[in-house]
Each structure stands twice: as structure tokens, then as C-alpha cells.
Design a protein around this motif. Sequence first.
Motif, PDB file in Angstrom:
ATOM      1  N   GLY A 306      -5.499 100.119  42.957  1.00  9.41           N
ATOM      2  CA  GLY A 306      -5.751  98.790  42.409  1.00  9.41           C
ATOM      3  C   GLY A 306      -4.743  98.415  41.343  1.00  9.41           C
ATOM      4  O   GLY A 306      -4.236  97.288  41.315  1.00  9.41           O
ATOM      5  N   LEU A 307      -4.416  99.364  40.470  1.00 14.08           N
ATOM      6  CA  LEU A 307      -3.399  99.115  39.446  1.00 14.08           C
ATOM      7  C   LEU A 307      -2.052  98.814  40.091  1.00 14.08           C
ATOM      8  O   LEU A 307      -1.304  97.948  39.628  1.00 14.08           O
ATOM      9  CB  LEU A 307      -3.283 100.318  38.511  1.00 14.08           C
ATOM     10  N   ARG A 308      -1.758  99.527  41.170  1.00  9.50           N
ATOM     11  CA  ARG A 308      -0.487  99.295  41.869  1.00  9.50           C
ATOM     12  C   ARG A 308      -0.494  97.917  42.537  1.00  9.50           C
ATOM     13  O   ARG A 308       0.498  97.182  42.453  1.00  9.50           O
ATOM     14  CB  ARG A 308      -0.265 100.390  42.916  1.00  9.50           C
ATOM     15  N   SER A 309      -1.589  97.572  43.193  1.00  3.93           N
ATOM     16  CA  SER A 309      -1.665  96.280  43.882  1.00  3.93           C
ATOM     17  C   SER A 309      -1.553  95.111  42.913  1.00  3.93           C
ATOM     18  O   SER A 309      -0.966  94.077  43.238  1.00  3.93           O
ATOM     19  CB  SER A 309      -2.978  96.170  44.661  1.00  3.93           C
ATOM     20  N   LEU A 310      -2.115  95.269  41.722  1.00  6.03           N
ATOM     21  CA  LEU A 310      -2.061  94.212  40.713  1.00  6.03           C
ATOM     22  C   LEU A 310      -0.785  94.260  39.883  1.00  6.03           C
ATOM     23  O   LEU A 310      -0.575  93.404  39.021  1.00  6.03           O
ATOM     24  CB  LEU A 310      -3.277  94.308  39.783  1.00  6.03           C
ATOM     25  N   ALA A 311       0.065  95.270  40.141  1.00  3.21           N
ATOM     26  CA  ALA A 311       1.339  95.445  39.421  1.00  3.21           C
ATOM     27  C   ALA A 311       1.115  95.554  37.915  1.00  3.21           C
ATOM     28  O   ALA A 311       1.863  94.987  37.121  1.00  3.21           O
ATOM     29  CB  ALA A 311       2.304  94.300  39.742  1.00  3.21           C
TER      30      ALA A 311
END
Length: 534
Positions: A306-311
Motif C-alpha cells: 500500500g505504501l508503494r502504491s501510494l508512493a
Amino acid sequence: MVKKAKLALIGAEDEENLSIRYLAAVLKENNHKVKIISCSKYEDFPRVLEEFKNFNPDILAVSIAFQSLALMFFEIIRKIKDISPEVHVTVGGHFPTFEYEKILNYDYIDSVIRFEGEKPILYLTEALINGAELSNIPNLVYKNDELRKNSFNHYFPDLDRLPFPLRDENPQMRLGENFTTLVTSRGCFHSKCIYCCIGAFHSKKNNKHVMRTPENVAMEIAELHNSKKVNLFQFHDDNFLLPSKKLSLERVESLKSALDKNINTDEIALLIKTRPESIDESVVSALKGIGTVGAFMGVENASVSGLRSLARGSTIEDIENSIEIFKNHEIAVTFNLLMFHPKTTLDEINENIYFMNKHADHAFGFGRAEIVAGSPLERMVRRKQLLRGEWPSYDYKIEDDSVEKMFRISSLTFYKKGSLYPILSQEMIAIYYRVAMIKKLYPCKKSQKMAEKVNHLILEFNKFVLENILEVYRLTAEMESNTRLNDLYRIIDEGCMFFRGEINDLSLKMGKFQMIQRKFNDMEINSKIIKRLF
């Protein structure tokens, strides 16, 4: 002789709106007459129209900082143009900066100021009142037979040279104390989160983040504290700190030194926002030293994917460490979880629920990453053909069908129109901050007992929320049933009504306590006497 104008500025003002108050200060400094008219909801329209008619300005400037309020502002502008067709209407803010072409299709809006607004609003005002050309005003888009786009100045103003925002004569009361908002910077050093338009707003600038000097910030705080008796300051910087822990510590220590020359920091309380990777023991200790009682932590998601998807650029380790450090220093840390986004999976949902349960002793909210104009998220959902709804109130579909269904069930229960949960989750955050502030400003056994009651209330409320999130989860696996949805909505709303009653009772007690403490402090009476009055 150069004429001076009368200019009305309209914006949402649940608290002082710095975006229009900086503009007002620049205009007033140049001897123009300004009036700020707050408009936060449709029910404000009769008062707004009356104030506008009584002031009868030459120019109307409207700040549309929140895309969710765009239709409301379009409607009040239309009504104003009906009664004053000659007034020039200009709009500005993040949303108009990106959506200026659609906005200028409305015949009752004359121009848009894009990006930074202090110099353009001043130049526009002086050009209009003196009948000068508009073609040389930077950042301006306007109508002149056709749409005209002037050149842009892609730089920040010198923040230390700007006049302090124009304030009301009497400060607002918030959380039982004299309160104000302020900013120490503009932009964001990260500027990559997919749901945020700040990166796009500052994309042409060489530096995406600038800061006022600590001395300038301390001067404003001291002026407000000494002249208006403000003792609660909420900072609206996207990041109060810096990406480097070393630089963050140096800045906070410099601010402490500057404050100590002007005021006693024991008499003030600060609320800030920060990213987790800026935090360590020394930084939080320094924050405590300048009066910080609450921090809104940019968690946003509690899963690696999720952190990666939200950058986001943060790690789970950063998040866990920062929460623990704030907790050890008794600074109230709160957060929001954007656990729904286009790429959310059920595994991510599980990780976020686990995180909520682990940190149920903190006030928090949850929801979906929403579309704002100019954001990478807007471009993504367009590209993937997930975009739904109509401008400017866009919706989108989550890729995973099960997660999409779970989000829709949440929308019909926790976030159904008229639901108390969105309001109550914010009120829980507010009371969490309030009791932390009370403990600092009025330290005694009574304030400690209040903190214990608030902490218990937050824990019980979060347990209730988690139970019903799990019920939403269970409903996701079942056939849709309006009866089950309505029953769950009723359970959530009735529970929220109970917890809101508890908040109201505690808030009344806190208010009485704060009022008596202030009187006793003025009379230099020992706070132990307070205990006998409750």
C-alpha cells in the motif's frame, strides 16, 4: 492619481483560512480595502450575500482550495453575479490552477489566478481599478473575447518578506483555548504521493519546498501570544519537519532559541503534521521542548504494498518507530489510513486492520484515496479507465472486485450521507489533542485523570469501529442485502451517537476546568484547589 479598490475575499473558514488571509494582508499593506467573508456551507449563503451587498466591492476573489466544495462556490458566485453583474470575479487555489479551462466556461467567473497568488492578486486589483491592461499580470488566465493565458512565475515568494496573515481582532476559540493556524513553509519536500496535487502544483519550481526562518515564525507566534493571548497553535505545513533528522533537529532547536527570546514556551501548545521518517528521539524531545502536544502522522497505509502504491516513500519500520517515540514522550499522535485505493488487495486490508487493532489506543480515521485535480491518481484512473462520475466530483472503481465491494459497503454504512462516523472520528482526534494540551498547560492530578478517561474512550470507540469494519468485511463475502446494510448502518450510527454523547460530556468538564484554571492562573492560585471544585 492611482485609485484604490474594495476587494472581498471568500473562502471556507471553519478556522482562519490562510490562503485568503495572506492575500488580504498583501492587499491591505498596499492600502486597498479588504473584507474576508467566510463561506463553508450552503447554509452560509444568506449571510454571505448580505455581507457582500453591504460591502459592495469592486472585485471578488474566491479561494477554492477544496475540490469537494467547488460546486458550492460556483453556486454562491452565480448568486453574487446576479445581484452585482459588474463585479470582477477571480478564483484561485489548487483546484482552479489545474481546472481553469472548465471553470472559465462559467460565464459568471472572469479570471483564474494559478499557482502562487500574492503578487498576481495585487497586480490584478490595481489593473482593474485603474483600467489598465491585464496582459502583463503573471499567473493570470482571463477572458477577453477568447481565453488569454499570461506567462507564469514559477517561484515561491520570499516567505519572510510577506506580511503576516490578516487576523480577526479576536482570536478563535478551539479546544477551549484561544487558537490560530499558521504555516512555516510552502510546498512539500516529498511531493510524490499519488493522491496529492502538491507535487504538480510546484512541479515547475526549482525547489518544491521553502521555509520561513525560525526567527520569522517565532516573531509571528510571539505577536499572537502577546497581543491576542493565543496559546494553541496549529501548523498547517504539509511537513513541519525536514527529510533529514539532523536538519529537523537543527530547525526545531533554532525555533526554540528564537521563541525563548520572546515568550515562555510553557504557556503555549503546538499541533503539527509530520512524516514518520523525520522522527527520532532527539527530534521528538526537541518538539516537546517547543510545546508540541499533538502530531498528525502521515501514515496513510500500514502495508508495504500500500505504501508503494501510494508512493509514500515511508517504511513500516519508520511508522512503528515514530509512533512509539511520540508515545514515550506523551505527545498525542494521530493518523489516517487510506486503506482503499485503486490497487488495494484484501491482504492489504487485513494488514491495515491489524495495524488499527495494534494502535487502537490512538485516535485515527480510515477511508479512500480520493481524486484531486492535477494528482497522479487522477491520471492513473483515467489511463486505466477506472474513472467514474462527473466533474468535479469524480469517483473511481477499485481494480479488485472484492475490495471494491467492501469499499461500497463502507460507503453505505460508515460513510453514508448523514452518518455520524466521519464527524465523530475527527472529534475523537480533537479530544485526544485537547487533553494532551490540557496536561501541558494545566498539569495536575485532575488533568491526568481526564487523560485517562479520554484514553479509555478512544480505546473503546476504536474497538467498536474495528468490530464493524470486520462486519463490513464479512458482508463482502455475502450476497448483497439492503436489510443487512441498513441494519449495520443503524448499529454504527447508534454507537456513534453514544460515543458522541460521551465526548460532549467530557468536553463540558474540560471546558469548565480550563476556564477555572485560567482564572486561578491569573490570580496565581495553586492549581490543587481546582480538585475540590469537581
